[in-house]
Write an enzyme that holds these catalytic residues in place. Structure first.
Site, mmCIF file in Angstrom:
data_model
loop_
_atom_site.group_PDB
_atom_site.id
_atom_site.type_symbol
_atom_site.label_atom_id
_atom_site.label_comp_id
_atom_site.label_asym_id
_atom_site.label_seq_id
_atom_site.Cartn_x
_atom_site.Cartn_y
_atom_site.Cartn_z
ATOM 1 N N GLU A 232 0.817 -1.203 0.000
ATOM 2 C CA GLU A 232 0.000 0.000 0.000
ATOM 3 C C GLU A 232 0.858 1.264 0.000
ATOM 4 O OE1 GLU A 232 -3.018 0.380 -0.430
ATOM 5 O OE2 GLU A 232 -3.469 2.400 0.311
ATOM 6 N N ASP A 233 1.904 1.268 0.800
ATOM 7 C CA ASP A 233 2.608 2.521 1.064
ATOM 8 C C ASP A 233 4.027 2.609 0.522
ATOM 9 O OD1 ASP A 233 0.384 3.322 2.477
ATOM 10 O OD2 ASP A 233 1.130 2.563 4.393
#
Ligand code: MN
Length: 727
Positions: free
Chosen positions: A76-77
């Site tokens: 996600e990051d």
């Protein structure tokens, strides 16, 4: 930041031969990717996945799951990809990371279609691998612990979501420790003032509580140890959220809540549980209505314990929970207490997996619900509901939410069993569909082939599965019906202009209409017409010249000429295709076909009711008609007579006379004098020398029919006159 070694040490304790390599590898990979990132609080981002991993080690999870926890935010990051994780780790780990990532993106409070759909997919994944939801729960716990750093508005949103969804899931999985923490943390952000006040009140009484707990502990130990030297006793103040809930539900002030303290006795075996119970009740008077035996009757999440409330020292009410060590470890970490490991990997036996089927079953039902938002709603219902268990005739246990009925049971067996369910035998006794199942009931479902779901069932069923199956059925039925109605309406109209649905379909497959109204299939078009959302007049100009339509309209606006008796009778039994020609107004629907039911032949002035009938549009019955009463209620429509319309209606009279010559002639003379046409007549004589005469007359309404009947009654030789339906 928590050290990797601390996590590994914890894992080694419950899984000595676990393969820790995968956890180390995850640490290396994730620390590299999160390097330099910071959380809102300012601390290094990597602290978060490590804390999540630590929480999961506390739940004694397998090393794959702990690795997933460390990796859970990389995709996600950071530039990390699922492909890379698949290569470096395993497809299984990548799949779990993917599941957690997707769940992260969802906002459950006001889910739009897309998010709800995502959630539904995720729930599927969960049903296949429940570890995904455990990682997510741990993730949520840590996020809640560090929620302070977030903006106000976001805090409340996250807290609400936690309260609505994650705490119930934790509860359902039996992970009581996480459930309690999630609830208290949500409480803190959802009702900050109440929370602070309550927290202060509990804190103010802490010295008293501490002394009191010690006193009860000592007393219990003294009484227990002679019989059960291994028994352990602990005491605590109840969680703030549960205190607050009690204050709310019983309308109490904090001072009025008397059972703030809870004690736990853990012993070696079940016999000792009941033995300890005797000891407790020997010391202090039990409040018998508060005794619960969850050992004999475990909760749906598998929780087992004895709960009793007694009047302790200083007349304080205290709750005592008694259980074995094994029950205790399950009571704290629920499902996770059952993980079995082989070289650090999960190795569950089929019967062990079976134990989790209650949650799995719930999740798998997701598959059947087409509307994602609906799914979210029913899932919430199922997560919250108390559970009852019942037996099948073969003695298998099935779990249902409280309030469940035989319908829920039937749908749990099979959709078709549900659809045809007429009732059930519970403990040998016949019960209705809305009977509320009770724990311990033995349920046998009764079915009939001609039974089918109706709207009332939605009031009886309580499970998501049954509700969604019934809705699905009703939706399909309604749609089929509307397609049928739409088709006949359109066909009828086309025929008036020397065309037909068949002809139109042959020419160009209805494409003109489909294109013009943006419908994909002919069925969609028919359904819209049938539902009354879409008037047939809009479709007609595509097939009939506008000039022809205008001419027809002009003609219709001319006053109608007096119809002959023949016109009347044939006209009445034919479907009436023109709205302007229908003597009945239908609530909310224009351009529907109306037909008068032959079973009761309603007349203007009668109370009437309409039923949607496939291929016939709306069939109008008298509202007291027996046949109409037997029709499914969801097909019912409100209709009323259009008083503007003065169309003669056929009515049927049955007359019993003494058998004498010229009776029929006198009858027709009498009726004729009242300016009523007899359209059919039939006479026969019975063995008892009675004459049976059936007359069909054309009357404008009920009043006219009544005066005709009175006229006939006055005739000599007439025994009785009654209104009938059949010739
Ligand atoms: Mn996270």
């Amino acid at each position: 930041m928590i050290r990797l070694d601390a996590i590994l040490d914890q894992v080694r304790e419950y899984a000595p031969d676990a393969d820790l390599g995968v956890v180390r590898k995850a640490w290396v990979y994730a620390s590299k990717h999160h390097a330099g990132q910071r959380r809102k609080s300012g601390e290094p981002y990597f602290a978060h996945p490590l804390e999540v991993a630590n929480i999961l080690a506390g739940l004694r999870m397998d090393t794959d799951t702990i690795a997933v926890a460390i990796l859970h935010d990389t995709v996600e990051d950071t530039p990390a990809t699922l492909e890379e994780i698949t290569d470096k780790f395993s497809p299984e780990i990548a799949k779990m990371v993917d599941g957690v990532t997707k769940l992260d993106k969802l906002d459950f409070r006001n889910p739009d279609e897309h998010q709800a759909e995502n959630f539904r997919k995720l729930v599927f994944a969960m049903a296949r691998d429940i570890r995904v939801i455990l990682v997510k729960l741990a993730d949520r716990v840590h996020n809640m612990r560090t929620l302070e750093a977030m903006r106000d508005e976001k805090r409340v949103r996250i807290a609400q979501e936690t309260m609505d969804l994650y705490a119930p899931i934790a509860n359902r999985l039996g992970i009581v420790t996480l459930k309690g923490e999630l609830e208290d943390l949500s409480f803190k952000y959802l009702h900050p003032q109440v929370y602070a006040e309550l927290n202060a009140q509990v804190a103010a009484r802490a010295p008293y509580f501490d002394k009191y707990i010690e006193r009860v502990q000592t007393q219990l130990m003294e009484s227990l140890s002679p019989h059960m030297p291994e028994a352990e006793v602990s005491g605590r103040v109840k969680r703030l959220w549960s205190i607050w809930q009690k204050m709310q539900s019983k309308q109490l002030t904090f001072e009025e809540v008397h059972d703030l303290l809870a004690f736990r006795i853990t012993v070696q075996n079940i016999a000792q549980c009941y033995g300890s119970l005797g000891v407790v009740h020997g010391l202090w008077a039990p409040q018998s209505e508060r005794f619960k035996d969850y050992i004999a009757q475990p909760k749906a999440n598998g929780y087992q314990s004895l709960h009793t409330t007694v009047v302790g020292p200083e007349a304080q009410r205290i709750e005592v929970q008694i259980r074995t060590d094994e029950m205790h470890s399950f009571g704290e970490i629920g499902i996770a207490a059952h993980w079995k490991y082989k070289e650090g990997h999960l190795a569950l036996r089929p019967e062990e997996i079976e134990k989790y089927t209650k949650i799995r079953q719930l999740l798998q039902w997701a598959e059947d619900i087409e509307d994602s938002r609906e799914f979210l709603d029913v899932l919430k219902v199922d997560l919250y509901a108390d559970q009852v268990y019942v037996y099948t005739p073969r003695g298998d246990i099935r779990w249902f939410p409280g309030g469940a009925t035989p319908l829920d049971f039937a749908y749990a067996i099979h959709t078709e069993v549900g659809h045809h369910c007429t009732g059930a035998r519970v403990n040998g006794r016949m019960v209705k569909l809305n009977y509320k199942l009770r724990s311990g009931d033995t349920v046998e479902i009764l079915t009939k082939p001609d039974q089918q779901p109706n709207k009332d069932w939605l009031k009886s069923a309580a499970t998501s599965r049954a509700l969604s199956k019934i809705r699905q059925y009703l939706r399909k039925e309604e749609r089929d019906r509307s397609i049928g109605v739409g088709k006949s309406v359109l066909d009828q109209e086309l025929r008036r202009f020397k065309s037909s649905l068949k002809a139109v379909t042959k020419q160009d497959g209805l494409r003109k209409a489909l294109d013009a109204f943006g419908k994909r299939t002919a069925e969609e078009l028919f359904a819209e017409i049938g539902y009354g959302r879409f008037s047939v007049e809009k479709v007609l100009p595509l097939y009939v010249g506008q000039d022809v339509l205008d001419a027809e309209k002009a003609r219709q606006e001319q006053p109608e000429k007096e119809p002959t008796a023949l016109d009347t009778i044939t006209g009445i039994f034919r479907k009436i295709g023109r709205r302007s020609g229908s003597p009945v107004r239908i609530d909310g629907m224009d351009g529907m076909l109306t037909t008068f039911a032959r079973c009761c032949r309603p007349l203007p002035g009668d109370h009437i009711v309409g039923f949607i009938t496939r291929g016939k549009g709306v069939t109008v019955h008298r509202s007291d008609c027996k046949q109409a009463l037997a029709l499914p209620r969801e097909r019912r429509l409100d209709v009323e007579w259009d008083v503007q319309q003065k169309i003669p209606h056929a009515a049927m009279l049955e007359i019993i006379t003494v058998d004498r010559p010229m009776m029929l002639a006198e009858l027709s003379k009498t009726v004729g004098k009242m300016n009523v046409n007899i359209t059919r007549a039939e006479a026969r004589t019975t063995r008892e020398d009675r004459g049976f005469i059936t007359l069909e007359v054309a009357v404008s309404d009920v009043n006219q029919l009544r005066s005709v009947m009175r006229g006939i009654e006055r005739l000599q030789g007439v025994i009785s006159v009654s209104r009938t339906a059949n010739l």
